[in-house]
Write a protein that holds these residues in place. Structure first.
Motif, PDB file in Angstrom:
ATOM      1  N   PHE A 170       0.880  -1.413  -0.083  1.00 27.37           N
ATOM      2  CA  PHE A 170      -0.208  -0.126   0.258  1.00 27.37           C
ATOM      3  C   PHE A 170       0.918   1.260  -0.327  1.00 27.37           C
ATOM      4  O   PHE A 170       0.936   1.722  -1.097  1.00 27.37           O
ATOM      5  N   HIS A 171       1.934   1.442   0.958  1.00 25.52           N
ATOM      6  CA  HIS A 171       2.314   2.287   0.685  1.00 25.52           C
ATOM      7  C   HIS A 171       3.421   2.826  -0.144  1.00 25.52           C
ATOM      8  O   HIS A 171       3.763   4.066  -0.586  1.00 25.52           O
ATOM      9  N   ARG A 172       3.898   1.266  -0.917  1.00 27.00           N
ATOM     10  CA  ARG A 172       4.822   1.808  -2.344  1.00 27.00           C
ATOM     11  C   ARG A 172       3.823   2.203  -3.355  1.00 27.00           C
ATOM     12  O   ARG A 172       4.288   3.454  -4.511  1.00 27.00           O
ATOM     13  N   SER A 173       2.451   2.173  -2.992  1.00 24.87           N
ATOM     14  CA  SER A 173       1.499   1.902  -4.424  1.00 24.87           C
ATOM     15  C   SER A 173       1.363   3.821  -4.235  1.00 24.87           C
ATOM     16  O   SER A 173       1.280   4.220  -5.535  1.00 24.87           O
ATOM     17  N   MET A 174       1.290   4.545  -3.114  1.00 27.03           N
ATOM     18  CA  MET A 174       0.739   5.421  -2.702  1.00 27.03           C
ATOM     19  C   MET A 174       1.821   6.391  -3.509  1.00 27.03           C
ATOM     20  O   MET A 174       1.884   7.506  -3.679  1.00 27.03           O
ATOM     21  N   THR A 175       3.262   5.817  -2.967  1.00 27.92           N
ATOM     22  CA  THR A 175       4.249   6.829  -3.447  1.00 27.92           C
ATOM     23  C   THR A 175       5.266   6.850  -5.159  1.00 27.92           C
ATOM     24  O   THR A 175       5.607   7.968  -5.567  1.00 27.92           O
TER      25      THR A 175
END
Length: 579
Positions: A170-175
């Motif tokens: 989730f964090h990776r896809s956000m950034t």
């Protein structure tokens, strides 16, 4: 909801180890006295309680060793040997050459072995094939793990560097959408802060004093990163530069930047926990030593975050439609707000990215300038390339930087000898096997094993990089050595990790480091390293007597979450003439 202090949290997490041995003794005593009718002496019961802990631990270790050997044999793999520290090879913290004891153990035990610290075994490796398995080919078998998350929770929270599985995805896809080519090659930010920094350098040189380049460049990267991420920089450069410790006492030192100081101390406090492995909580029993510094960091971040959340709420109330696409005007924070309004996730993510964006580039620029000062011939050649392509004053473009091959080689050689993240770790999520190497059979890795890997050691291996591996030589990234060493085995060079968790800001870092070096050498023609102006930056006796050093090291390297120069990097520079 407040969390428990580190000590009680450690005890709760390991309660089964504390309760099972005496409980077994108690039940055994009850059975003996109840069924056998034998009254056991109180002293014998007390003694049994006390001895139950070491006996239980020894028994558990013996059972686990046998189980691991059987599991390894079933998979056609070996169990790594347990490396022994001796009177000549002692665990070194920060007082000597960085990780000297690991360099020495590698000479005896090879480049992968088990290492026992504080009665807990850890797997250490600097083998490219093993690191490749951890980061890429067997990625799903490894995670950051509970121990790492626990050690870093008070600093990194639930940010991308402290997350696993779905939360990490989730964090990776956000950034990821934010780090587009157009944005990372947007140089107005770099130029504004570089001009400020180098103007201060010129003023100090004209006074006749050395500057701490590491301090200056940390302020530059901090101001650049906070503007890039939040749209508002902390203006740490405005605090002014410190004078050398040996300078005339009439010169007052500038006010310390509270945010930068807290950021540094929080990292140091977090990194110290790694020395104690699982038992770190007992060293901070009632008080988490990171929390006081985190408060100073939050004092800067929280108002920006609250303002952004309030603006988003006001737009929603006014029925303003906010596109989900990341635009040229968006900061990282505003782009994250398009995905979530969870305050904790936003806070921790921007702090994690700020840590990466500031410290990794600051580390690279620190050691690049150190090596340029130590090698005037390399500095001269690099400066000639810059002047021939960009000239003495024009701002470099993205295409300019791409065309400067020697500049890229200098940066790569700095990243090789001084990788920003020298040591890292993963935890085996399940039983797995490392592939065989030219010197080692397949290695069994039991579930739960903490695997420490070091690109710092791997980048200095002579069998991987040639007999001159310890020498700073940018030409190795331009001549026949590329085909001989790097092309056949690209995993010997991993300054930005690899695989699914490869650094998203890799190209941003290359651009920022390149831009600052171009601007620096446009305006200065020579650099001199003068550690004597700051005695605390002088290396201790015997510092270079390490297998990891070529004997010429004069900068005192230290590691927290990233590499840095202890006591700063004090240099003098010669301002360029209109040549």
């Amino acid at each position: 909801m407040p969390t428990l202090p580190p000590g009680p949290r450690f005890l709760l997490r390991h309660m089964h180890y504390l309760v099972l041995p005496p409980t077994s003794v108690f039940l055994g005593a009850v059975l003996v006295q109840g069924l056998g009718g034998v009254r056991l002496p109180t002293l014998a019961i007390v003694l049994a309680y006390l001895l139950s802990f070491p006996f239980f631990w020894l028994g558990y270790r013996a059972w686990r060793d046998v189980s691991i050997k059987r599991a390894a044999a079933a998979r056609g793999a070996i169990v790594l040997p347990l490396a022994k520290l001796t009177k000549d090879i002692k665990f070194t913290g920060e007082e000597g050459y960085p990780r000297d004891f690991l360099f020495r153990l590698c000479e005896i035990w090879g480049h992968s072995f088990m290492l026992e610290l504080y009665s807990v075994e850890r797997l250490f490796t600097s083998e490219p094939e093993h690191i490749k398995a951890i980061l890429a080919t067997d990625f799903d078998s490894f995670e950051k793990g509970e121990l790492f998350r626990d050690q870093m929770q008070s600093l990194l929270g639930v940010g991308v560097f402290n997350a696993d599985n779905e939360l990490w995805k989730f964090h990776r896809s956000m950034t990821r959408p934010f780090f587009s080519k157009d944005r990372i090659s947007h140089f107005e930010n770099f130029d504004r802060h570089a001009t400020d920094a180098l103007t201060q350098v010129k003023a100090r040189m004209r006074e006749g004093y050395a500057i701490d380049w590491q301090d200056l460049i940390s302020r530059f990267t901090l101001d650049s990163a906070t503007e890039f991420l939040f749209g508002k920089d902390v203006r740490s450069l405005s605090k002014g530069l410190p004078y050398p410790p040996t300078a005339d006492v009439r010169h007052s030192q500038p006010e310390e930047d509270g945010f930068a100081a807290a950021f540094y101390e929080a990292q140091m406090a977090s990194a110290r926990r790694g020395r104690f492995q699982d038992v770190w909580g007992l060293t901070e029993f009632w008080k988490d030593r990171v929390i006081p510094y985190k408060a100073a960091i939050d004092k800067f971040i929280n108002p920006i975050l609250e303002d952004a959340l309030r603006t988003k709420a006001e737009k929603a109330t006014a029925d303003v439609v906010d596109t989900k696409e990341v635009s040229e005007e968006d900061t990282l924070l505003s782009s994250l707000l398009k995905v979530t309004d969870d305050r904790d996730i936003l806070h921790d993510e921007i702090l994690n990215i700020l840590l990466a964006g500031r410290d990794t580039t600051a580390s690279t620029l620190t050691f690049a300038v150190y090596r340029l000062a130590e090698h005037p011939d390399i500095l001269f050649r690099l400066r000639q390339e810059i002047l021939s392509i960009v000239g003495p004053s024009r701002r470099p473009s993205y295409e300019d930087i791409r065309n400067m091959k020697y500049l890229r080689a200098v940066i790569n050689e700095t990243l090789r000898l001084y990788p920003p993240v020298p040591m890292n770790s993963r935890s085996a999520a399940r039983d797995t096997v490392f592939p065989s190497t030219t010197t080692r059979e397949p290695v069994f890795v039991p579930a739960g094993t903490t695997c420490i890997y070091s690109v710092f050691l791997m980048h200095r291996r002579k069998d991987l990089w040639g007999p001159d591996a310890l020498k700073f030589d940018p030409n190795r990234f331009l001549d026949e050595r590329v085909q001989k060493y790097l092309t056949p085995n690209p995993f010997i060079f991993l300054p930005f990790n690899a695989g699914p968790r490869i650094c998203l800001g890799q190209q941003f870092a290359y651009n920022e480091v390149s831009f600052m070096l171009v601007r620096l050498l446009q305006q200065f023609s020579a650099i001199e390293f003068v550690p004597e102006v700051a005695p605390e930056s002088m290396t201790p006796p015997g510092y270079t007597n390490s297998p990891g050093s070529d004997g010429t090291d004069r900068v005192w390297m230290g590691f927290h979450l990233t590499g840095y120069a202890k006591g700063g990097l004090w240099v003098k520079m010669t301002e360029a003439t209109n040549e």
